[in-house]
Write an enzyme that holds these catalytic residues in place. Structure first.
Site, PDB file in Angstrom:
ATOM      1  N   HIS A 266      -4.440  -1.866  -6.384  1.00  0.00           N
ATOM      2  CA  HIS A 266      -3.644  -0.719  -6.823  1.00  0.00           C
ATOM      3  C   HIS A 266      -4.583   0.390  -7.287  1.00  0.00           C
ATOM      4  O   HIS A 266      -5.392   0.195  -8.185  1.00  0.00           O
ATOM      5  CB  HIS A 266      -2.682  -1.135  -7.945  1.00  0.00           C
ATOM      6  CG  HIS A 266      -1.619  -2.070  -7.467  1.00  0.00           C
ATOM      7  ND1 HIS A 266      -0.712  -2.668  -8.295  1.00  0.00           N
ATOM      8  CD2 HIS A 266      -1.312  -2.490  -6.218  1.00  0.00           C
ATOM      9  CE1 HIS A 266       0.105  -3.424  -7.575  1.00  0.00           C
ATOM     10  NE2 HIS A 266      -0.251  -3.336  -6.316  1.00  0.00           N
TER      11      HIS A 266
ATOM     12  N   ASP B  68       0.823  -1.225   0.000  1.00  0.00           N
ATOM     13  CA  ASP B  68       0.000   0.000   0.000  1.00  0.00           C
ATOM     14  C   ASP B  68       0.850   1.264   0.000  1.00  0.00           C
ATOM     15  O   ASP B  68       0.467   2.295   0.553  1.00  0.00           O
ATOM     16  CB  ASP B  68      -0.953   0.033   1.214  1.00  0.00           C
ATOM     17  CG  ASP B  68      -1.780  -1.214   1.315  1.00  0.00           C
ATOM     18  OD1 ASP B  68      -2.284  -1.663   0.278  1.00  0.00           O
ATOM     19  OD2 ASP B  68      -1.904  -1.755   2.429  1.00  0.00           O
TER      20      ASP B  68
HETATM   21  P1  GDP Z   1      -0.490   0.264  -3.798  1.00  0.00           P
HETATM   22  O1  GDP Z   1      -1.166  -1.014  -3.416  1.00  0.00           O
HETATM   23  O2  GDP Z   1       0.951   0.306  -3.404  1.00  0.00           O
HETATM   24  O3  GDP Z   1      -0.725   0.668  -5.212  1.00  0.00           O
HETATM   25  O4  GDP Z   1      -1.158   1.409  -2.912  1.00  0.00           O
HETATM   26  P2  GDP Z   1      -2.730   1.661  -2.678  1.00  0.00           P
HETATM   27  O5  GDP Z   1      -3.374   1.974  -3.954  1.00  0.00           O
HETATM   28  O6  GDP Z   1      -3.299   0.584  -1.827  1.00  0.00           O
HETATM   29  O7  GDP Z   1      -2.671   2.906  -1.707  1.00  0.00           O
HETATM   30  C1  GDP Z   1      -2.284   4.106  -2.090  1.00  0.00           C
HETATM   31  C2  GDP Z   1      -3.444   5.053  -1.812  1.00  0.00           C
HETATM   32  O8  GDP Z   1      -2.945   6.331  -1.604  1.00  0.00           O
HETATM   33  C3  GDP Z   1      -4.384   5.188  -2.978  1.00  0.00           C
HETATM   34  O9  GDP Z   1      -5.673   5.509  -2.526  1.00  0.00           O
HETATM   35  C4  GDP Z   1      -3.796   6.345  -3.774  1.00  0.00           C
HETATM   36  O10 GDP Z   1      -4.726   7.034  -4.587  1.00  0.00           O
HETATM   37  C5  GDP Z   1      -3.326   7.214  -2.661  1.00  0.00           C
HETATM   38  N1  GDP Z   1      -2.115   7.971  -2.940  1.00  0.00           N
HETATM   39  C6  GDP Z   1      -1.021   7.588  -3.641  1.00  0.00           C
HETATM   40  N2  GDP Z   1      -0.075   8.528  -3.599  1.00  0.00           N
HETATM   41  C7  GDP Z   1      -0.571   9.532  -2.834  1.00  0.00           C
HETATM   42  C8  GDP Z   1      -0.044  10.769  -2.377  1.00  0.00           C
HETATM   43  O11 GDP Z   1       1.082  11.155  -2.637  1.00  0.00           O
HETATM   44  N3  GDP Z   1      -0.865  11.525  -1.570  1.00  0.00           N
HETATM   45  C9  GDP Z   1      -2.123  11.134  -1.221  1.00  0.00           C
HETATM   46  N4  GDP Z   1      -2.829  11.939  -0.448  1.00  0.00           N
HETATM   47  N5  GDP Z   1      -2.640   9.968  -1.642  1.00  0.00           N
HETATM   48  C10 GDP Z   1      -1.879   9.183  -2.418  1.00  0.00           C
END
Ligand code: GDP
Length: 424
Positions: free
Chosen positions: A40, A12
């Site tokens: 993702h 995440d």
């Molecule tokens: P992954 O599994 O590594 O792709 O991560 P996730 O999608 O589970 O979690 C990342 C969450 O944080 C998602 O809801 C993204 O839209 C959000 N997100 C990613 N980068 C940023 C950021 O720089 N700032 C904020 N506020 N949200 C972010």
């Protein structure tokens, strides 16, 4: 150019968002492990997408997306994901999506077994996403998996299914008077398998050809170092290899070397599921961070455990990934903090250490040692270059960079495609 985008922490970290951003300039995007336990999240001009099985490159026009042999594929879920994309105007064809014939199918009985086992474990449960991932990887190792390529040979598939079910029903007896039925499972395979047949391919051939032609290939990992089956916080890990070193193997071109590894690392910590998590916050402090970061599982909706940035775990995570560079995500989330805690060491059995004891019982006794940095107390989500950032935010980035020992090249300050800064 072969590049891997991988998670440094517990998952995440925002890998999906970084892959979506970085995939411009890449011809092929590959997922190489895991299944629909991944979630993702990609937000761009087309809307918000949560991808569980499909590579995050499906949202880039013209990119070829490959689901590698290291994956486990719930074909019903995949059909749903493809249909949901089509509803939003993103149509996948065999030219833009290829699924390895060697990827293993995650069947309904794997999901059922996952649920039964978590229920049997009660308080001792692993915190599984209950998507059948551990049972299907277990069956793969037991040579009892059905593979995507089997969908192309329905005649022999039925015999294979029948033989596997005979064994499966023997092994499931301990859970009660259950019997996985052949006709129902066969119908399920027919219904969803038929739709996916056009996408099934020998992805080794395709990827080798692309690599030979000098195309740019991006490998997208699921979860992070600390959930790797071998090097993570075993047994509270996933069932596959989350490390960059597995990328080419899990995708289908094991003889190739990566040119670049980008480790994605969150500006604070979060974890889903069980297991030791030394920096875990509780009460109002946890609620504030969870709300600010919207830390609820993308695949399951579960509230995530949250805590301060953990230098000990992240330095280990980046080292095991062989990260050449780091992308620090969600820095904007820390804007509300007066002072920002950072865990710089653990105290275990009265001894201070900066080594991460992965998978050892010692980790469960680790107490965090904190340093505190000044908060930046301002909205940084519109910053687009290092000079736009307040000194305190720059100081935080430099502090973490030095502590983890790898260059931070990207900083993400929001969920949308363009909410980021290039640091060098
Ligand atoms: P992954 O599994 O590594 O792709 O991560 P996730 O999608 O589970 O979690 C990342 C969450 O944080 C998602 O809801 C993204 O839209 C959000 N997100 C990613 N980068 C940023 C950021 O720089 N700032 C904020 N506020 N949200 C972010």
């Amino acid at each position: 150019m072969l590049t891997a985008v991988v998670g440094v922490n517990w998952g995440d970290e925002g890998k999906g968002r970084m892959v979506d951003l970085l995939s411009e300039g890449y011809d092929v995007i590959c997922r190489y492990q895991g299944g629909n336990n991944a979630g993702h999240t990609v937000v761009n001009d087309r809307g918000k997408f949560i991808l569980n099985l499909l590579p995050s490159g499906v949202l880039r026009d013209g990119a070829v997306n490959v689901m590698g042999c290291g994956m486990v594929v719930n074909i019903e879920h995949l059909c749903g994901e493809i249909a949901a994309l089509a509803e939003k105007g993103v149509t996948l064809t065999p030219d833009t999506l290829q699924i390895s014939d060697k990827a293993v199918i995650c069947l309904p009985y794997h999901v059922q077994q996952d649920i039964w086992e978590e229920e049997r474990l009660g308080d001792q449960k692993y915190g599984s996403t209950r998507r059948g991932i551990a049972p299907v990887y277990g069956d793969k190792s037991m040579h009892k998996g059905l593979r995507m390529g089997d969908l192309l040979e329905p005649e022999t598939l039925k015999d294979k299914l029948s033989a596997v079910l005979e064994w499966k029903n023997l092994t499931l007896k301990g859970y009660g008077p259950v019997k996985i039925d052949l006709p129902g499972t066969w119908r399920w395979l027919g219904e969803y398998g038929t739709r996916l047949r056009p996408y099934v391919a020998d992805t080794t051939q395709t990827l080798s050809a692309y690599a030979g032609d000098g195309k740019n290939i991006l490998f997208e990992a699921q979860l992070g170092t600390l959930r790797d089956i071998d090097y993570g916080i075993y047994p509270y890990t996933t069932s596959s290899q989350t490390l960059a070193s597995y990328a080419t193997t899990g995708a289908g071109i094991p003889g190739s070397k990566l040119d670049r590894v980008i480790g994605v690392m969150k500006a604070y910590s979060s974890a889903v599921g069980g297991g030791p998590f030394a920096v875990e916050m509780s009460g109002a402090e946890a609620d504030a961070l969870r709300e600010a970061g919207a830390e609820y599982g993308a695949a399951t909706g579960r509230p995530r455990r949250v805590g301060a940035f953990d230098v000990v775990a992240s330095r280990y995570g980046a080292m095991m990934q062989g990260a050449d560079e780091l992308a620090l995500t969600k820095l904007d989330v820390l804007s509300y903090m007066e002072k920002i805690p950072v865990c710089t060491a653990y105290e275990i059995d009265g001894v201070k250490t900066d080594r991460f004891p992965a998978g050892s019982d010692r980790l469960t006794r680790a107490k965090p040692v904190y340093d505190y940095l000044g908060g930046f107390k301002t909205d940084i989500s519109k910053c687009r270059k290092p000079g736009d950032l307040p000194d305190a935010a720059l100081g935080y980035i430099r502090y973490i960079e030095e502590a983890v020992g790898r260059p931070i090249t990207y900083v993400s300050v929001g969920p949308e495609r363009n909410d980021y800064l290039v640091m060098r």
